[in-house]
Design a protein around this motif. Sequence first.
Motif, short mmCIF file in Angstrom:
data_model
loop_
_atom_site.label_atom_id
_atom_site.label_comp_id
_atom_site.label_asym_id
_atom_site.label_seq_id
_atom_site.Cartn_x
_atom_site.Cartn_y
_atom_site.Cartn_z
N VAL A 27 0.85 -1.19 0.00
CA VAL A 27 0.00 0.00 0.00
C VAL A 27 0.89 1.24 0.00
CG1 VAL A 27 -1.76 1.31 1.25
CG2 VAL A 27 -1.84 -1.21 1.22
N VAL A 28 0.68 2.10 -1.03
CA VAL A 28 1.45 3.34 -1.13
C VAL A 28 0.77 4.45 -0.32
CG1 VAL A 28 2.36 5.11 -2.71
CG2 VAL A 28 2.34 2.68 -3.40
N ARG A 29 -0.52 4.57 -0.51
CA ARG A 29 -1.30 5.57 0.24
C ARG A 29 -2.78 5.22 0.16
NH1 ARG A 29 0.44 7.83 -4.46
NH2 ARG A 29 -1.14 8.65 -5.90
N VAL A 30 -3.51 5.75 1.12
CA VAL A 30 -4.96 5.55 1.17
C VAL A 30 -5.63 6.89 0.91
CG1 VAL A 30 -6.93 4.84 2.58
CG2 VAL A 30 -4.72 3.67 2.83
N GLU A 31 -6.37 6.98 -0.19
CA GLU A 31 -7.08 8.20 -0.53
C GLU A 31 -8.55 8.05 -0.17
OE1 GLU A 31 -6.24 9.10 -4.61
OE2 GLU A 31 -4.09 9.39 -4.25
N GLN A 32 -9.34 9.07 -0.48
CA GLN A 32 -10.74 9.06 -0.07
C GLN A 32 -11.54 7.94 -0.73
OE1 GLN A 32 -12.75 12.80 -0.58
NE2 GLN A 32 -14.69 12.06 0.24
N ASN A 33 -11.28 7.72 -2.02
CA ASN A 33 -12.07 6.74 -2.77
C ASN A 33 -11.28 5.51 -3.22
OD1 ASN A 33 -14.46 8.34 -2.69
ND2 ASN A 33 -13.60 9.63 -4.32
N VAL A 34 -9.95 5.62 -3.18
CA VAL A 34 -9.14 4.49 -3.66
C VAL A 34 -7.97 4.23 -2.73
CG1 VAL A 34 -9.71 4.85 -6.11
CG2 VAL A 34 -7.71 5.99 -5.10
N VAL A 35 -7.42 3.02 -2.85
CA VAL A 35 -6.18 2.66 -2.18
C VAL A 35 -5.15 2.44 -3.28
CG1 VAL A 35 -4.99 0.94 -0.78
CG2 VAL A 35 -7.32 1.62 -0.19
N VAL A 36 -4.05 3.16 -3.22
CA VAL A 36 -3.01 3.07 -4.24
C VAL A 36 -1.98 2.04 -3.79
CG1 VAL A 36 -1.30 4.34 -5.58
CG2 VAL A 36 -3.36 5.51 -4.76
N VAL A 37 -1.70 1.07 -4.67
CA VAL A 37 -0.76 0.00 -4.32
C VAL A 37 0.33 -0.13 -5.38
CG1 VAL A 37 -2.53 -1.30 -3.08
CG2 VAL A 37 -2.10 -1.82 -5.50
N ASN A 38 1.48 -0.64 -4.96
CA ASN A 38 2.60 -0.91 -5.85
C ASN A 38 2.82 -2.42 -5.89
OD1 ASN A 38 4.98 -1.05 -7.29
ND2 ASN A 38 6.27 -0.37 -5.59
N TYR A 46 -4.77 1.38 -8.78
CA TYR A 46 -5.78 1.99 -7.93
C TYR A 46 -6.92 1.00 -7.70
CZ TYR A 46 -3.31 6.27 -9.13
OH TYR A 46 -2.34 7.23 -9.29
N ILE A 47 -7.22 0.74 -6.43
CA ILE A 47 -8.28 -0.21 -6.07
C ILE A 47 -9.31 0.53 -5.22
CG2 ILE A 47 -8.78 -2.40 -4.89
CD1 ILE A 47 -5.84 -3.17 -5.30
N PRO A 48 -10.61 0.36 -5.52
CA PRO A 48 -11.65 1.05 -4.74
C PRO A 48 -11.47 0.80 -3.24
CG PRO A 48 -12.63 0.02 -6.66
CD PRO A 48 -11.20 -0.45 -6.59
N LYS A 53 -12.53 -2.36 3.28
CA LYS A 53 -13.29 -2.06 4.49
C LYS A 53 -13.82 -3.34 5.12
CE LYS A 53 -14.80 2.63 3.26
NZ LYS A 53 -15.96 3.51 3.00
N ASP A 54 -13.88 -3.33 6.46
CA ASP A 54 -14.43 -4.49 7.17
C ASP A 54 -15.95 -4.35 7.26
OD1 ASP A 54 -14.95 -2.62 9.14
OD2 ASP A 54 -13.27 -3.23 10.41
N ALA A 55 -16.58 -5.29 7.98
CA ALA A 55 -18.04 -5.30 8.09
C ALA A 55 -18.59 -4.03 8.73
CB ALA A 55 -18.50 -6.52 8.88
N ALA A 56 -17.77 -3.39 9.57
CA ALA A 56 -18.22 -2.17 10.25
C ALA A 56 -17.94 -0.93 9.42
CB ALA A 56 -17.54 -2.06 11.61
N ALA A 63 -0.76 2.91 4.80
CA ALA A 63 0.45 2.99 3.95
C ALA A 63 1.56 2.13 4.53
CB ALA A 63 0.90 4.45 3.85
N GLY A 64 2.19 1.35 3.65
CA GLY A 64 3.29 0.48 4.07
C GLY A 64 2.87 -0.97 4.27
N ASP A 65 1.57 -1.22 4.42
CA ASP A 65 1.08 -2.60 4.60
C ASP A 65 1.24 -3.39 3.30
OD1 ASP A 65 0.41 -2.03 7.15
OD2 ASP A 65 -1.77 -1.99 6.84
N PHE A 66 1.45 -4.69 3.45
CA PHE A 66 1.47 -5.59 2.29
C PHE A 66 0.13 -6.32 2.24
CE2 PHE A 66 5.96 -5.03 3.27
CZ PHE A 66 6.50 -4.81 2.01
N VAL A 67 -0.44 -6.41 1.04
CA VAL A 67 -1.74 -7.05 0.86
C VAL A 67 -1.69 -8.00 -0.32
CG1 VAL A 67 -3.08 -5.17 1.89
CG2 VAL A 67 -2.58 -5.13 -0.57
#
Length: 329
Positions: A27-38, A46-48, A53-56, A63-67
């Motif tokens: 994860v490069v950064r988390v924006e309002q509508n998308v998550v930017v990943v490398n 860009y991923i919505p 998001k979790d169930a809640a 940023a920095g997490d691996f997914v």
Amino acid sequence: MESFASLFEESLNRKEMRAGELITAQVVRVEQNVVVVNAGLKSESYIPVEEFKDAAGNIEVKAGDFVTVAIESLENGYGETRLSREKAKRLAAWIDLEQAMEEGRIVEGYVSGKVKGGLTAMVNGIRAFLPGSLVDIRPVKDTTPYENKTMELKVIKLDRKRNNVVVSRRAVLEEIMGADRESLLENLKEGAIVKGVVKNITDYGAFVDLGGIDGLLHITDLAWRRVKHPSEVLTVGDEIEAKILKFDQEKNRVSLGIKQMGDDPWNGLARRYPQGTRLFGKVTNLTDYGSFVEIEQGIEGLVHVSEMDWTNKNVHPSKVVALGDEVEV
């Protein structure tokens, strides 16, 4: 276990990628509508944000997490490769179910409702079919009590292309009962007191589920008194304690007794009631040759027809006493 960082390095070193594959991205950064990943591609993806998001409704990454993500489509005309977190989760869920089936591993599923022939269950976010015949060890006529519950299941059939998963609760119960049965067999011995549940009643006795193996409780071992039918003493579903009278290890047959858990009331009878003693008792049975009178619990005596009337030795017992009468003998 490999770390996400090492998996990410592996993804970067791969020369060929195919649609539908799982890869690791950072994860490069988390924006309002998308998550930017490398993901080591020509450009960032860009991923919505909803896919993270979790169930809640809370965003699960920073940023920095691996997914783990799935390649939805390779580079389009703009040099972009579409990635999906949601499809990665679903693909990982299918892989986990396939492994669970191969390993015979138990999975958890939420039974959400009734469908033709059985129930539907959500397992790892995937809809599965639970046939009515596999809900329990014994046939189930009404599956309503099993709805809206989380239960342990086993995957017995899976076809990812047809989106078809079949699960069984009976397989889980049989496995548990098998383990309980082995443990029970190791500890069974004559004279031991065991607990069980009455599962069936016949004219000659009752079958008791001891937890993986059934024991027979013969009608003559229910009580010291005379019992006409086991239903006088027991009902299906009763939880009881009984003594093991005999255990055949080769045939796995267990004979049980309830009356043997107490003292034999016939012991010391002559001392308690010397010949000539007058006492009261209750008429419990009538026959052509006399009546049976209970003088204490478990002790019945026969009053022969010839002893019932001084004047008429051939009178039928029913002309002199009735069932339940308190009489002096």
